[in-house]
Write a protein that holds these residues in place. Structure first.
Motif, short mmCIF file in Angstrom:
data_model
loop_
_atom_site.label_atom_id
_atom_site.label_comp_id
_atom_site.label_asym_id
_atom_site.label_seq_id
_atom_site.Cartn_x
_atom_site.Cartn_y
_atom_site.Cartn_z
N VAL B 265 9.50 -1.27 -1.71
CA VAL B 265 9.70 -1.51 -3.15
C VAL B 265 11.20 -1.64 -3.44
CG1 VAL B 265 9.38 -0.55 -5.47
CG2 VAL B 265 7.60 -0.22 -3.73
N LEU B 266 11.97 -0.75 -2.87
CA LEU B 266 13.42 -0.75 -3.15
C LEU B 266 14.09 -1.99 -2.53
CD1 LEU B 266 14.04 3.07 -2.65
CD2 LEU B 266 13.78 1.81 -4.81
N HIS B 267 13.56 -2.42 -1.40
CA HIS B 267 14.08 -3.67 -0.80
C HIS B 267 13.85 -4.85 -1.76
CE1 HIS B 267 14.95 -6.77 2.16
NE2 HIS B 267 13.81 -7.35 1.84
N LEU B 268 12.67 -4.93 -2.32
CA LEU B 268 12.38 -6.02 -3.26
C LEU B 268 13.29 -5.92 -4.49
CD1 LEU B 268 8.46 -6.03 -3.01
CD2 LEU B 268 10.08 -7.58 -1.90
N ALA B 269 13.54 -4.70 -4.92
CA ALA B 269 14.48 -4.51 -6.04
C ALA B 269 15.88 -4.95 -5.64
CB ALA B 269 14.48 -3.05 -6.48
N ASP B 270 16.27 -4.62 -4.40
CA ASP B 270 17.60 -5.00 -3.92
C ASP B 270 17.75 -6.51 -3.77
OD1 ASP B 270 18.38 -2.38 -3.90
OD2 ASP B 270 17.95 -2.07 -1.76
N LEU B 271 16.63 -7.21 -3.59
CA LEU B 271 16.70 -8.68 -3.55
C LEU B 271 16.90 -9.26 -4.95
CD1 LEU B 271 13.82 -9.58 -1.02
CD2 LEU B 271 16.29 -9.74 -0.63
N GLY B 272 16.81 -8.40 -5.96
CA GLY B 272 17.06 -8.86 -7.33
C GLY B 272 15.82 -9.00 -8.18
N PHE B 273 14.66 -8.61 -7.63
CA PHE B 273 13.42 -8.74 -8.40
C PHE B 273 13.18 -7.47 -9.22
CE2 PHE B 273 12.62 -11.16 -4.35
CZ PHE B 273 12.92 -12.39 -4.90
N ASP B 274 12.68 -7.65 -10.44
CA ASP B 274 12.53 -6.52 -11.36
C ASP B 274 11.09 -6.09 -11.56
OD1 ASP B 274 15.23 -6.37 -11.88
OD2 ASP B 274 15.12 -7.87 -13.47
N LYS B 275 10.15 -6.97 -11.29
CA LYS B 275 8.74 -6.67 -11.58
C LYS B 275 7.99 -6.62 -10.26
CE LYS B 275 7.10 -8.21 -15.43
NZ LYS B 275 6.55 -9.10 -16.46
N ILE B 276 7.63 -5.42 -9.89
CA ILE B 276 7.15 -5.21 -8.52
C ILE B 276 5.88 -4.38 -8.52
CG2 ILE B 276 7.74 -4.20 -6.27
CD1 ILE B 276 10.73 -4.53 -7.17
N SER B 277 4.97 -4.79 -7.66
CA SER B 277 3.77 -4.00 -7.44
C SER B 277 3.54 -3.93 -5.93
CB SER B 277 2.58 -4.69 -8.13
OG SER B 277 1.38 -4.14 -7.70
N VAL B 278 3.44 -2.75 -5.39
CA VAL B 278 3.12 -2.59 -3.97
C VAL B 278 1.95 -1.61 -3.88
CG1 VAL B 278 3.94 -1.74 -1.74
CG2 VAL B 278 5.44 -3.15 -3.16
N GLU B 279 0.89 -2.06 -3.22
CA GLU B 279 -0.37 -1.32 -3.32
C GLU B 279 -0.96 -1.02 -1.95
OE1 GLU B 279 -2.93 -3.31 -6.09
OE2 GLU B 279 -1.25 -4.38 -6.97
N PRO B 280 -1.80 0.01 -1.86
CA PRO B 280 -2.42 0.34 -0.57
C PRO B 280 -3.39 -0.73 -0.11
CG PRO B 280 -3.28 1.76 -2.32
CD PRO B 280 -2.18 0.95 -2.92
N VAL B 281 -3.44 -0.96 1.17
CA VAL B 281 -4.30 -2.00 1.73
C VAL B 281 -5.78 -1.67 1.54
CG1 VAL B 281 -4.44 -0.97 4.05
CG2 VAL B 281 -4.59 -3.46 3.79
N VAL B 282 -6.59 -2.73 1.38
CA VAL B 282 -8.06 -2.58 1.40
C VAL B 282 -8.50 -2.96 2.80
CG1 VAL B 282 -10.24 -3.46 0.47
CG2 VAL B 282 -8.24 -3.26 -1.02
N ALA B 283 -8.98 -2.00 3.58
CA ALA B 283 -9.31 -2.30 4.98
C ALA B 283 -10.40 -1.37 5.49
CB ALA B 283 -8.06 -2.14 5.85
N SER B 284 -11.17 -1.88 6.44
CA SER B 284 -12.18 -1.05 7.09
C SER B 284 -11.51 0.07 7.87
CB SER B 284 -12.99 -1.88 8.08
OG SER B 284 -13.77 -2.77 7.41
N PRO B 285 -12.13 1.24 7.92
CA PRO B 285 -11.49 2.39 8.58
C PRO B 285 -11.17 2.13 10.05
CG PRO B 285 -13.46 3.06 7.38
CD PRO B 285 -13.42 1.58 7.32
N GLU B 286 -11.90 1.23 10.69
CA GLU B 286 -11.64 1.02 12.13
C GLU B 286 -10.37 0.21 12.39
OE1 GLU B 286 -14.81 -2.09 10.97
OE2 GLU B 286 -14.41 0.01 10.56
N GLU B 287 -9.84 -0.44 11.37
CA GLU B 287 -8.61 -1.20 11.57
C GLU B 287 -7.43 -0.25 11.81
OE1 GLU B 287 -8.63 -4.29 11.93
OE2 GLU B 287 -10.36 -5.08 10.83
N SER B 288 -6.56 -0.62 12.74
CA SER B 288 -5.45 0.27 13.09
C SER B 288 -4.49 0.47 11.93
CB SER B 288 -4.69 -0.30 14.29
OG SER B 288 -4.17 -1.57 13.94
N TYR B 289 -4.43 -0.52 11.04
CA TYR B 289 -3.49 -0.43 9.93
C TYR B 289 -4.11 0.20 8.68
CZ TYR B 289 -6.04 -4.71 8.83
OH TYR B 289 -7.03 -5.61 8.60
#
Lengths: 52, 456
Positions: B265-289
């Protein structure tokens, strides 16, 4: 404001059940794959027009 | 019902039914719990001894009692835990899947790299027109209607998008309606010409960018495997520099790979963007991520770190609009909206490139949730009624959850995917939501006083 408690937001919620639900507000996706997820950050169009 | 919580060392008490929020000291923190109304004054004073003398405890109790009398603590649920939503077949928003295809192959894509587990293809113009006709014929007295161009990657079908904007605006104007368009894009095709068109036509834009280069490039890759960060950042930067007035959000996803997502989030702010949304992934539990329950302490700490850092930046004159901390303490949506949530399967539907209707984009490709099509409308009225009644008082656990009037029961599609039932919320998502809301309340409480510290 008291010595022990500082009220940040006054009661507001339950009074909005009557005369509301007009449905003019923006749709709010609840999933994480679109930017929305919570309803609580939605803007009430009725309210914003009244305050204009 | 009350909810006590701390964020970055500050103690808060939320009165769940009224939405009143209080910052409290250690004495009130110790005095208050859900059993408070059943305790005698003597019991309460005794609970605080010997740390607090009886006269100080009595003073704090008097403050609490004043707020109880004002309906700002232990207020009753006006609806007594049940609600019957009005019969309503209005549709006010469509998610148009302009493309079941994509020019990226994001590793965490819930839509099977754009195909939604079906044939790849673009929405023909005629299907899009019929979808808009269906929307305008189904929106009843609503003046505001919405169309979100989605995919896959909707800009793969840019010529149809342009035609549909013109068509929709014309049809809506004839009926005295306002139609709002949004496009959710990976920004690969966000050329100068495309960007100019979107800005000139006042189309809201959701731009996918996950954060730091290694984080983004690990997941958001071209079909050949190369990362898309450089192109996407370049396109988005050019677009927003040329059109600062545009209504946009940067939208990122965090996964188990970047549990330190505040850095993104802070990286996106440092790029100069002001409106940011970063959200948890929707994924099956077996996925490593996929996020796991054991990740919660790290994720929670990260939300607090993010809140503290955003407050600190705001104090230095740079306020970032982080979407999930954006909450209206004094107003916001009405109770019917908070009870019913996103409206999927009711006032909000998704349309496939073939013109089939589903409750939302996440249900596309789940055959049991096919609702109808743009020509015949909603045929599965049983499903529609089920979605309409799937509000917080009919969802498992929501009636007892302090966050119910902010979260509105969570995502139906996640509930169905993880628990096989839209009435059974996905627990991990609930826990993230609760923490995020606590941080949002903390952030907004500080914002309400110009970000000055709360004081002793």
């Amino acid at each position: 404001m008291g010595k022990h408690i500082k009220t940040i937001a006054r009661p507001a919620l339950q009074s909005t059940i009557k005369g509301c639900g007009c449905g003019e507000c923006q749709t709010s996706c609840q999933s994480a794959c679109k930017t929305s997820i919570t309803v609580s950050n939605q803007v009430c169009l009725k309210e914003s027009k009244q305050h204009r | 019902m009350i909810h006590k919580f701390t964020v970055n060392g500050e103690r808060f008490v939320l009165d769940v039914n009224s939405g009143a929020l209080h910052l409290v000291d250690g004495l009130v923190w110790d005095l208050l719990d859900d059993d408070y109304p059943r305790r005698t004054r003597e019991e309460l004073v005794a609970r605080c001894a010997p740390e607090y003398p009886p006269d100080e405890a009595a003073e704090a109790i008097a403050e609490i009692e004043r707020l109880v009398a004002e309906g700002a603590l232990f207020s009753e649920d006006f609806l007594k835990g049940s609600w019957e939503p009005p019969e309503d077949e209005t549709v006010k928003a469509l998610c148009l899947h302009l493309a079941h295809d994509c020019n990226l192959s994001c590793r965490y894509c819930f839509g099977a790299q754009g195909s939604f587990a079906g044939p790849r293809g673009l929405m023909p113009l005629e299907v899009g027109r019929r979808a808009i006709d269906f929307l305008l014929a189904s929106c009843g007295p609503r003046r505001h209607v919405e169309v979100d161009f989605f995919g896959g990657e909707p800009l793969l079908n840019f010529s149809v998008l342009r035609e549909l904007v013109a068509y929709g605006r014309d049809r809506a104007a004839r009926l005295g309606k306002e139609i709002k368009f949004t496009v959710t894009t990976n920004a690969v095709l966000l050329t100068k010409k495309t960007g100019d068109y979107l800005a000139e036509n006042q189309i809201s834009v959701i731009l996918s960018l996950d954060g730091r280069r290694p984080v983004h490039d690990r997941m958001r890759v071209f079909p050949g495997g190369d990362g898309s960060y450089d192109l996407v950042v370049s396109n988005i930067s050019r677009f927003l520099e040329a059109h600062p007035e545009v209504d946009y959000y940067l939208r990122g996803t965090f996964t188990r790979v970047n549990l330190d997502f505040a850095g993104d989030v802070l990286h996106l702010a440092d790029l100069g963007f002001d409106k940011i949304s970063v959200e948890p992934v929707v994924a099956s539990p077996e996925e490593s991520y996929a996020l796991r329950e054991e990740d919660l302490p790290l994720v929670f700490a990260e939300y607090e770190r993010l809140a503290a850092e955003l407050v600190s930046r705001a104090r230095r004159g740079r306020e970032i609009d982080f979407y999930h901390f954006n909450l209206d303490l004094a107003g916001g949506p009405c109770l019917p909206k908070r009870l019913s949530g996103c409206g999927a399967g009711g006032e909000y539907l998704a349309v496939t490139p073939q013109g089939d209707l589903y409750p939302c984009h996440q249900f596309v490709g789940r055959p049991d949730y096919w609702l109808g099509d743009v020509d015949r409308g909603v045929l599965r009225r049983d499903l529609r009624a089920m979605f309409r009644r799937a509000h917080i008082y009919n969802k498992e656990g929501c009636g007892e959850c302090w966050a119910r009037f902010y979260c509105s029961g969570g995502c139906h599609a996640s509930a169905q995917a993880f628990n096989g039932d839209i009435h059974k919320p996905y627990r991990l998502a609930c826990l993230y939501m609760q923490k995020r809301l606590e941080c949002a309340l903390y952030f907004q409480a500080l914002k309400a006083q110009g970000f000055s510290p709360f004081g002793p």
